[in-house]
Design an enzyme around this catalytic site. Structure first.
Site, PDB file in Angstrom:
ATOM      1  N   GLY A   1       0.821  -1.214   0.000  1.00 11.33           N
ATOM      2  CA  GLY A   1       0.000   0.000   0.000  1.00 11.33           C
ATOM      3  C   GLY A   1       0.848   1.254   0.000  1.00 11.33           C
ATOM      4  N   LYS A   2       2.160   1.094   0.232  1.00 15.18           N
ATOM      5  CA  LYS A   2       3.078   2.245   0.322  1.00 15.18           C
ATOM      6  C   LYS A   2       2.453   3.349   1.173  1.00 15.18           C
ATOM      7  CE  LYS A   2       5.606   0.921  -3.805  1.00 15.18           C
ATOM      8  NZ  LYS A   2       4.785  -0.229  -4.267  1.00 15.18           N
ATOM      9  N   PHE A   3       1.945   2.923   2.319  1.00 17.82           N
ATOM     10  CA  PHE A   3       1.269   3.839   3.225  1.00 17.82           C
ATOM     11  C   PHE A   3       2.249   4.900   3.701  1.00 17.82           C
ATOM     12  CE2 PHE A   3      -0.886  -0.331   3.732  1.00 17.82           C
ATOM     13  CZ  PHE A   3      -2.133   0.038   3.253  1.00 17.82           C
TER      14      PHE A   3
END
Lengths: 254, 254
Positions: free
Chosen positions: B80-82
């Site tokens: 999600g590359k949060f």
């Protein structure tokens, strides 16, 4: 940024109403509707935060319904801090614009130009994280570069270059917790719109932020507030008061 | 990283099967099931990419069903590359772990420590973007710092410090498109696990990547492949072949 500029002029407001819903499911749907209905006369924009919706069952449905409730003339910025490249960013853009119906997004610059440009579609706004309001961000954003300045300066320069090449639509996220940093970002980006979180609950000083960040035309900042309005007994009155406070410091009515 | 280490040993594999579903809704559900069923014997981990699910109607439901289909013993990393802070990051962690059922996530370091640590919960894995595989990333990640090295080095140092302070669980994302950069990251982080995209469709050289990035114990890398497996006539055979290619270059069987 056309829709935003029209709305700012019409409502005479630089207030961005942040929607970070907390509480149980029944409460949250009702409170979101209340906050939107009570504040929309005073809102230059709304900013739902994606995380607060995804953490609930049927959160995407709730987010969509929330955006649908916002009057068409008011821009919606989906705060997703998206940060992936090219093909993957296209999928996030489809989510934000086609599925949710947002007019703009926040994005993370760490992966470079191709994490930003896929969101810069016609009529859409992109706010690039430059200087954020949280203290621990200093470990990356304040790191000094051999060419001069810090990483947040570099992010601001990348965003400005893309905005110029792209003919507009790309702004910055600049936290209000450090007015000096707001002024520095304004010096680097005299024309761009800044989305400014951190006033209120996070302790940013409104007056100092406006003094440092407003353009000479008294515009160019979107001052975001979330918790204060969510928790207010009368969100409409609280929003109106904020708009008045902000407008007091705007040198020229837009 | 216990679950990952056990799985790597059991399957004798460093292959991470990326799930970036494309196609119409009926096809996609069927193809996801096929790819999982055919490749799981060879998978050290699965990595669904959040964007490719959110861009569909009912994408969260599909993502959840996808994760449920993956055998319990195989770790799932939600890509999600949060990149948001504190309280907001907690909401993303709730989404990834409680709603989706993932065992780990990818995160973006731009906002600093408090965008990383909320994901480092007991038994969970966090992969911090350090050096990504896309060329335009150079505008930030390769920027030179006055203290020496580049921004990606700085991100790697932050991740290592947090991993040490936290007692493990924090690795890096390091793209395979530049083997020299993989080696540099390994020198900075001798012990940490690297999630490595970019082999295959993006042109990374498998042998050079393994040579530069494997730890002396022949482990410490998760080599991700998505498109090659998704498009393969026989995804199982393609996965087995990849595992064999990778194991050929591992100096010691784990």
């Amino acid at each position: 940024m056309e829709k935003l500029i029209q709305r700012v002029q019409y409502a005479n407001s630089l207030l961005c109403v942040g929607l970070d819903p907390v509480g149980d499911d029944a409460q949250v749907a009702r409170r979101l509707a209340e906050v939107i209905d009570q504040t929309h006369d005073y809102a230059a924009a709304f900013k739902p935060n994606l995380a607060f919706f995804l953490s609930r069952e049927d959160g995407v449905k709730l987010l969509r319904e929330t955006v649908q409730r916002i009057p068409e003339s008011i821009p919606v910025i989906l705060d997703g801090k998206f940060g992936d490249i090219a093909n993957t960013a296209d999928h996030y853009a489809r989510f934000a614009y086609d599925i949710i119906g947002a007019d703009g997004v926040t994005v993370n610059p760490y992966m470079g130009d191709d994490a930003i440009l896929p969101f810069a579609l016609p009529g859409k706004m992109v706010f690039v994280l430059a200087k954020t309001s949280n203290k621990p961000a200093h470990s990356l954003q304040d790191v000094a570069l051999t060419r001069g300045g810090s990483l947040s300066d570099c992010a601001a320069r990348v965003a400005r270059k893309l905005d110029e090449e792209h003919g507009g639509g790309i702004g910055l996220v600049v936290g209000a917790t450090n007015a000096e940093a707001v002024g520095r970002m304004r010096a680097l980006s005299p024309e761009q719109w800044f989305l400014v979180p951190g006033v209120g609950a996070q302790g940013g000083d409104l007056q100092a932020t406006l003094r440092a960040g407003l353009r000479p035309d008294g515009s160019g900042l979107l001052i975001n507030t979330s918790r204060v309005l969510w928790q207010a007994a009368d969100a409409g009155a609280a929003a109106r008061e904020l708009v008045e406070q902000i407008n007091q410091f705007r040198p020229v009515a837009v």
